[in-house]
Design a protein around this motif. Structure first.
Motif, PDB file in Angstrom:
ATOM      1  N   ILE A  16     -14.854 115.409  31.459  1.00 18.57           N
ATOM      2  CA  ILE A  16     -14.740 114.515  30.307  1.00 18.57           C
ATOM      3  C   ILE A  16     -13.548 113.583  30.459  1.00 18.57           C
ATOM      4  CG2 ILE A  16     -14.201 114.458  27.827  1.00 18.57           C
ATOM      5  CD1 ILE A  16     -15.916 117.054  27.594  1.00 18.57           C
ATOM      6  N   LEU A  17     -12.399 114.138  30.818  1.00 12.93           N
ATOM      7  CA  LEU A  17     -11.200 113.312  30.970  1.00 12.93           C
ATOM      8  C   LEU A  17     -11.346 112.303  32.099  1.00 12.93           C
ATOM      9  CD1 LEU A  17      -8.374 115.939  30.381  1.00 12.93           C
ATOM     10  CD2 LEU A  17      -9.023 114.040  28.879  1.00 12.93           C
ATOM     11  N   ASP A  18     -11.907 112.711  33.231  1.00 12.78           N
ATOM     12  CA  ASP A  18     -12.070 111.798  34.357  1.00 12.78           C
ATOM     13  C   ASP A  18     -13.017 110.651  33.988  1.00 12.78           C
ATOM     14  OD1 ASP A  18     -11.134 111.429  37.116  1.00 12.78           O
ATOM     15  OD2 ASP A  18     -13.262 111.548  37.636  1.00 12.78           O
ATOM     16  N   GLU A  19     -14.095 110.966  33.294  1.00 13.96           N
ATOM     17  CA  GLU A  19     -15.026 109.919  32.856  1.00 13.96           C
ATOM     18  C   GLU A  19     -14.376 108.985  31.840  1.00 13.96           C
ATOM     19  OE1 GLU A  19     -18.766 111.473  31.460  1.00 13.96           O
ATOM     20  OE2 GLU A  19     -19.147 112.513  33.355  1.00 13.96           O
ATOM     21  N   PHE A  20     -13.587 109.538  30.926  1.00 15.17           N
ATOM     22  CA  PHE A  20     -12.920 108.707  29.926  1.00 15.17           C
ATOM     23  C   PHE A  20     -11.918 107.763  30.589  1.00 15.17           C
ATOM     24  CE2 PHE A  20      -9.847 107.624  26.662  1.00 15.17           C
ATOM     25  CZ  PHE A  20     -10.658 107.307  25.587  1.00 15.17           C
ATOM     26  N   TRP A  21     -11.137 108.272  31.507  1.00 19.29           N
ATOM     27  CA  TRP A  21     -10.153 107.433  32.205  1.00 19.29           C
ATOM     28  C   TRP A  21     -10.866 106.353  33.020  1.00 19.29           C
ATOM     29  CZ3 TRP A  21      -7.661 110.500  29.247  1.00 19.29           C
ATOM     30  CH2 TRP A  21      -6.275 110.505  29.169  1.00 19.29           C
ATOM     31  N   ALA A  22     -12.024 106.678  33.583  1.00 21.71           N
ATOM     32  CA  ALA A  22     -12.779 105.706  34.382  1.00 21.71           C
ATOM     33  C   ALA A  22     -13.291 104.553  33.520  1.00 21.71           C
ATOM     34  CB  ALA A  22     -13.944 106.395  35.084  1.00 21.71           C
ATOM     35  N   THR A  23     -13.627 104.830  32.277  1.00 17.74           N
ATOM     36  CA  THR A  23     -14.204 103.794  31.416  1.00 17.74           C
ATOM     37  C   THR A  23     -13.192 103.142  30.476  1.00 17.74           C
ATOM     38  OG1 THR A  23     -14.887 105.460  29.803  1.00 17.74           O
ATOM     39  CG2 THR A  23     -16.508 104.814  31.468  1.00 17.74           C
ATOM     40  N   HIS A  29      -2.608 104.421  32.903  1.00 22.38           N
ATOM     41  CA  HIS A  29      -1.187 104.574  33.231  1.00 22.38           C
ATOM     42  C   HIS A  29      -0.678 105.979  32.887  1.00 22.38           C
ATOM     43  CE1 HIS A  29      -1.014 103.695  28.943  1.00 22.38           C
ATOM     44  NE2 HIS A  29       0.207 104.232  28.941  1.00 22.38           N
ATOM     45  N   VAL A  30      -1.474 106.742  32.143  1.00 24.58           N
ATOM     46  CA  VAL A  30      -1.118 108.117  31.790  1.00 24.58           C
ATOM     47  C   VAL A  30      -1.794 109.049  32.792  1.00 24.58           C
ATOM     48  CG1 VAL A  30      -1.236 109.909  30.016  1.00 24.58           C
ATOM     49  CG2 VAL A  30      -0.969 107.508  29.350  1.00 24.58           C
ATOM     50  N   PRO A  31      -1.021 109.690  33.665  1.00 33.22           N
ATOM     51  CA  PRO A  31      -1.628 110.575  34.664  1.00 33.22           C
ATOM     52  C   PRO A  31      -2.140 111.879  34.050  1.00 33.22           C
ATOM     53  CG  PRO A  31       0.756 110.584  34.884  1.00 33.22           C
ATOM     54  CD  PRO A  31       0.417 109.591  33.811  1.00 33.22           C
ATOM     55  N   ILE A  32      -3.150 112.436  34.699  1.00 37.38           N
ATOM     56  CA  ILE A  32      -3.715 113.720  34.287  1.00 37.38           C
ATOM     57  C   ILE A  32      -3.482 114.718  35.414  1.00 37.38           C
ATOM     58  CG2 ILE A  32      -5.765 114.969  33.537  1.00 37.38           C
ATOM     59  CD1 ILE A  32      -7.029 112.216  32.931  1.00 37.38           C
ATOM     60  N   TYR A  33      -2.954 115.887  35.060  1.00 33.00           N
ATOM     61  CA  TYR A  33      -2.711 116.947  36.027  1.00 33.00           C
ATOM     62  C   TYR A  33      -3.376 118.229  35.543  1.00 33.00           C
ATOM     63  CZ  TYR A  33       1.126 113.862  37.428  1.00 33.00           C
ATOM     64  OH  TYR A  33       1.861 112.791  37.834  1.00 33.00           O
ATOM     65  N   TYR A  34      -3.777 119.069  36.493  1.00 31.56           N
ATOM     66  CA  TYR A  34      -4.177 120.420  36.111  1.00 31.56           C
ATOM     67  C   TYR A  34      -3.473 121.408  37.024  1.00 31.56           C
ATOM     68  CZ  TYR A  34      -7.786 120.952  39.792  1.00 31.56           C
ATOM     69  OH  TYR A  34      -8.463 121.060  40.974  1.00 31.56           O
ATOM     70  N   ARG A  64     -22.910 108.334  41.644  1.00 31.19           N
ATOM     71  CA  ARG A  64     -21.521 108.080  42.054  1.00 31.19           C
ATOM     72  C   ARG A  64     -20.981 109.034  43.101  1.00 31.19           C
ATOM     73  NH1 ARG A  64     -21.688 107.919  36.512  1.00 31.19           N
ATOM     74  NH2 ARG A  64     -20.634 109.900  36.285  1.00 31.19           N
ATOM     75  N   GLY A  65     -21.770 109.982  43.538  1.00 30.94           N
ATOM     76  CA  GLY A  65     -21.264 110.975  44.484  1.00 30.94           C
ATOM     77  C   GLY A  65     -20.819 112.224  43.748  1.00 30.94           C
ATOM     78  N   ASN A  66     -20.047 113.028  44.389  1.00 30.82           N
ATOM     79  CA  ASN A  66     -19.641 114.318  43.854  1.00 30.82           C
ATOM     80  C   ASN A  66     -18.778 114.157  42.596  1.00 30.82           C
ATOM     81  OD1 ASN A  66     -18.735 116.901  43.383  1.00 30.82           O
ATOM     82  ND2 ASN A  66     -18.424 117.357  45.533  1.00 30.82           N
ATOM     83  N   PRO A  67     -19.279 114.597  41.423  1.00 32.58           N
ATOM     84  CA  PRO A  67     -18.489 114.450  40.197  1.00 32.58           C
ATOM     85  C   PRO A  67     -17.270 115.360  40.158  1.00 32.58           C
ATOM     86  CG  PRO A  67     -20.484 115.696  39.752  1.00 32.58           C
ATOM     87  CD  PRO A  67     -20.573 115.229  41.181  1.00 32.58           C
ATOM     88  N   TRP A  68     -17.200 116.332  41.076  1.00 40.57           N
ATOM     89  CA  TRP A  68     -16.060 117.251  41.091  1.00 40.57           C
ATOM     90  C   TRP A  68     -14.915 116.740  41.948  1.00 40.57           C
ATOM     91  CZ3 TRP A  68     -16.761 120.128  37.166  1.00 40.57           C
ATOM     92  CH2 TRP A  68     -18.041 120.502  36.786  1.00 40.57           C
ATOM     93  N   GLU A  69     -15.070 115.574  42.532  1.00 38.79           N
ATOM     94  CA  GLU A  69     -13.974 114.908  43.237  1.00 38.79           C
ATOM     95  C   GLU A  69     -13.411 113.871  42.269  1.00 38.79           C
ATOM     96  OE1 GLU A  69     -15.562 113.435  46.908  1.00 38.79           O
ATOM     97  OE2 GLU A  69     -15.889 115.462  47.678  1.00 38.79           O
ATOM     98  N   PHE A  70     -12.389 114.272  41.563  1.00 39.91           N
ATOM     99  CA  PHE A  70     -11.850 113.464  40.477  1.00 39.91           C
ATOM    100  C   PHE A  70     -11.032 112.292  40.993  1.00 39.91           C
ATOM    101  CE2 PHE A  70     -12.093 117.870  38.821  1.00 39.91           C
ATOM    102  CZ  PHE A  70     -13.165 117.666  37.964  1.00 39.91           C
ATOM    103  N   LYS A  71     -11.199 111.161  40.336  1.00 42.40           N
ATOM    104  CA  LYS A  71     -10.476 109.955  40.726  1.00 42.40           C
ATOM    105  C   LYS A  71      -9.197 109.766  39.918  1.00 42.40           C
ATOM    106  CE  LYS A  71     -14.775 107.769  42.133  1.00 42.40           C
ATOM    107  NZ  LYS A  71     -15.434 109.064  42.222  1.00 42.40           N
ATOM    108  N   HIS A  72      -9.113 110.398  38.759  1.00 38.71           N
ATOM    109  CA  HIS A  72      -7.978 110.177  37.868  1.00 38.71           C
ATOM    110  C   HIS A  72      -7.215 111.456  37.545  1.00 38.71           C
ATOM    111  CE1 HIS A  72      -9.496 106.134  37.261  1.00 38.71           C
ATOM    112  NE2 HIS A  72     -10.694 106.670  37.110  1.00 38.71           N
ATOM    113  N   ILE A  73      -7.522 112.532  38.256  1.00 37.04           N
ATOM    114  CA  ILE A  73      -6.895 113.824  37.970  1.00 37.04           C
ATOM    115  C   ILE A  73      -6.314 114.393  39.259  1.00 37.04           C
ATOM    116  CG2 ILE A  73      -7.281 116.176  37.132  1.00 37.04           C
ATOM    117  CD1 ILE A  73      -9.611 115.025  35.466  1.00 37.04           C
ATOM    118  N   GLN A  74      -5.093 114.905  39.151  1.00 35.61           N
ATOM    119  CA  GLN A  74      -4.419 115.492  40.306  1.00 35.61           C
ATOM    120  C   GLN A  74      -4.132 116.969  40.051  1.00 35.61           C
ATOM    121  OE1 GLN A  74      -0.915 113.212  41.380  1.00 35.61           O
ATOM    122  NE2 GLN A  74      -1.791 111.423  40.383  1.00 35.61           N
TER     123      GLN A  74
END
Length: 101
Positions: A16-23, A29-34, A64-74
């Protein structure tokens, strides 16, 4: 700071967070970490069984390819104490990481 367990809810919130950051570029500018080593290990299982996931995940995989490879989450490999970010951040962590870092 979002407390999550390793399996299930954590992966759902990460998607959810990765999709929200993508759109919404205004929040990028706010990074997401887990910080959950077990959640990271569970990702391998999720990646292996994408064909068993719901239609939304399968559609995302086809488009879009593998949804578990997050673009906005580290992933914070050193735990929360490794976080060296100044300013607003989103951190998802298991209860154990919240308690003992």
């Amino acid at each position: 700071l979002i407390p999550v367990f390793a399996l299930g809810r954590a992966q759902e919130l990460l998607l959810i967070l990765d999709e929200f950051w993508a759109t919404h570029p205004e929040v990028r500018h706010v990074p997401i970490y887990y910080a959950s080593p077990l959640a990271r290990k569970c990702m391998a299982v999720y990646q292996t069984y994408i064909n068993s996931m719901n239609a939304h995940i399968q559609g995302a995989f086809r488009e879009r390819g593998n949804p578990w490879e997050f673009k906005h989450i580290q992933y914070l490999s050193g735990g929360i104490e490794a976080l060296d970010d100044h300013g607003p951040v989103v951190v998802m962590a298991s209860p154990g990481m919240l308690q003992s870092g």
